[in-house]
Design an enzyme around this catalytic site. Structure first.
Site, short mmCIF file in Angstrom:
data_model
loop_
_atom_site.label_atom_id
_atom_site.label_comp_id
_atom_site.label_asym_id
_atom_site.label_seq_id
_atom_site.Cartn_x
_atom_site.Cartn_y
_atom_site.Cartn_z
CG ASP A 157 -1.91 1.08 1.29
OD1 ASP A 157 -2.75 1.14 0.37
OD2 ASP A 157 -1.87 1.88 2.24
CD GLU A 159 -2.33 2.36 -3.43
OE1 GLU A 159 -3.47 2.77 -3.71
OE2 GLU A 159 -1.90 2.29 -2.26
#
Length: 528
Positions: free
Chosen positions: A201, A263
């Site tokens: 993330d 990401e």
């Protein structure tokens, strides 16, 4: 060519666990529910599942506020449930990726509780604490991605702490070697359990400028855009030191034969740095979000594809994404008919595709009434259209109550047409989006040109996007009509046999010119 790795040949399927399948009737999906649907995923033809966060969490941001990196939140089950899911997936030939959230923890994580306890705490420097600005107030002008200052005042210690997202999500200090060591142990914990990889993330957020200077103003900001876009995140994201972190994670992943997906919402030119170098490799797949934000226009998409292919470092493997848990669904963005064309695009480009749950049904965003809103982003900045609840609604499995998702009240409402748009109904309809997706996935497995071959653009006019995929002597041509009217494509030399079309049974062998119906995509094989 060398043998392609599984993550190069395969297709990843994102599971948002709260919305996939509920096994205990509380209206929230769980691990046993995912396990119960593995055979459906095998029938569809995907190769791996990526599960959004399942770690213990107060759920201020639905799992992206982690309170324990080495456990399972009771809402989703237990570690034993996870081990059972992992074993069941592996027994079916499915790989399992988890969602790692290393940029920040929950404020309820024991690390932060200790860090917050006193300025002299041994873990004080595990987070980003700063004194007020000389005139008082936050240390700089950094803005949280969820609105408001990114600095939260802690009266007890007389300092601010930094949070790129909610105040309940304090950022870790990745310049601290102890933080790095602790998080590397988290990777090893899950890899040792048999996890096949991680989606990391907000990787580009993980290091901040050491001096914490103000971010420059964004000259393109205007009312109606989220507040965090008022500044350019020049100093709060994408710092050069982040690549050493990625390299350290990569080394551990490579020891275990695992894959890392990062990401990273950056322009494609800056995205390429996250592949790393031969001396210090980065993540295997820096997520390429170009199609999520693209204008649905053939020439513009063709340009994006060619530019991306041209910028890839030597040996780097591409990847493509059409949807995820943060962005409006593709069928909402481009319409139901073009969503079929988009699926063909996603599954025939060179590189690893990631398929978002429900897109194989053609699910669209679901209107969420004000009293049903759950997403803190929408709660903090209502009315801007950035709320993520509409694309996180429950999966529809069959025509039973609540679409077979739960025996209880689902945590978010189902799409209105779920009695017809569900897995059971679409599996029985050869013309459905589900059957199209299954057919495309089968085509990828049957043709190395699609799974691992090279990509070559084909000149086209108007609304037609065309390219070839090649492997050895095999050549496949993909022709996509991104418009609502009929179109034609001048074919390369040779005769081409249609293998699959989005608009019905394949037609006859063609040469010279290919006629495309409105909203039609077709994959053709060049005959010897």
């Amino acid at each position: 060519m060398t043998e392609a790795a599984w993550w190069q040949r395969g297709v990843i399927y994102q599971v948002y666990p709260r919305s996939f399948q509920d096994s205990d009737g509380d209206g929230v999906g769980d691990l046993r529910g995912i396990a119960a649907r593995l055979d459906d995923l095998v029938a569809l033809g995907v190769d791996a599942i990526w599960i959004s966060p399942i770690f213990p969490s107060p759920m201020a941001d639905f799992g992206y506020d982690v309170a324990d990196y080495c456990g399972i939140d009771p809402r989703f089950g237990t570690l034993a449930d996870f081990d059972a899911l992992l074993a069941a997936a592996h027994a079916r030939g499915l790989r399992v990726l988890l969602d790692l959230v290393p940029n920040h923890t929950s404020e309820q994580h024991p690390w932060f509780a200790e860090s917050r306890s006193a300025r002299t705490s041994p873990k004080r420097d595990w987070y980003l604490w700063r004194d007020p600005a000389p005139g008082g107030g936050p240390p700089n002008n950094w803005i949280s991605d969820f609105g408001g200052s990114a600095w939260e005042w802690d009266a007890a210690s007389g300092q601010y702490y930094y949070h790129a997202y909610l105040k309940q999500q304090p950022d870790l200090n990745w310049r601290n070697p102890a933080v790095r060591a602790a998080m590397m142990e988290v990777l090893r914990f899950w890899f040792d359990r048999g996890v096949d990889g991680f989606r990391i993330d907000v990787l580009w957020h993980m290091i901040k400028h050491a001096g914490f200077p103000d971010n420059p103003a964004n000259p393109d900001w205007r009312p109606g855009l989220p507040e965090f876009l008022k500044v350019l995140q020049t100093n709060s994201t994408d710092q050069p030191e982040v690549h050493a972190i990625a390299a350290a994670m990569r080394a551990i992943a490579d020891e275990h034969g695992a894959v890392l997906v990062g990401e990273i919402y950056l322009p494609v030119e800056r995205l390429m740095a996250y592949y790393g170098s031969a001396e210090a490799p980065g993540v295997h797949l820096p997520f390429n979000f170009q199609l999520i934000g693209a204008d649905w226009h053939a020439r513009k998409i063709a340009h994006r594809i060619a530019k991306y292919e041209g910028l890839l470092p030597p040996g780097a493997w591409p990847n493509w994404v059409l949807g995820n848990h943060d962005r409006p669904r593709v069928a909402t963005r481009v319409g139901a008919r073009q969503a079929r064309v988009a699926m063909m695009l996603l599954l025939t480009l060179r590189g690893t595709p990631t398929l978002y749950y429900g897109d194989e049904l053609g699910m669209e965003d679901v209107p969420i009434a004000p009293e049903q809103v759950r997403d803190p982003r929408e709660i903090n900045e209502p009315g801007l259209g950035w709320g993520r609840d509409p694309c996180r609604t429950p999966m529809a499995w069959d025509g039973s109550p609540n679409a077979g998702f739960s025996t209880g009240e689902p945590w978010l409402p189902l799409h209105a047409d779920w009695p017809a748009r569900n897995v059971a109904a679409e599996r029985a309809d050869p013309a459905s989006m589900w059957c199209l997706t299954r057919g495309l996935l089968a085509l990828r497995r049957a043709h190395p040109a699609l799974a691992s071959g090279s990509w070559h653009g084909v000149a086209a006019e108007g609304d037609v996007l065309a390219y070839e995929r090649r492997h050895g002597d095999a050549r496949l041509l993909v022709a996509l009509n991104l418009g609502g009217g009929e179109a034609v494509l001048a074919l390369p030399e040779g005769r081409f046999r249609p293998l699959l079309t989005t608009a019905g049974p394949p037609g006859e062998t063609v040469e010279g010119m290919l006629s495309l119906r409105a909203d039609e995509g077709v994959v053709l094989a060049r005959e010897p």
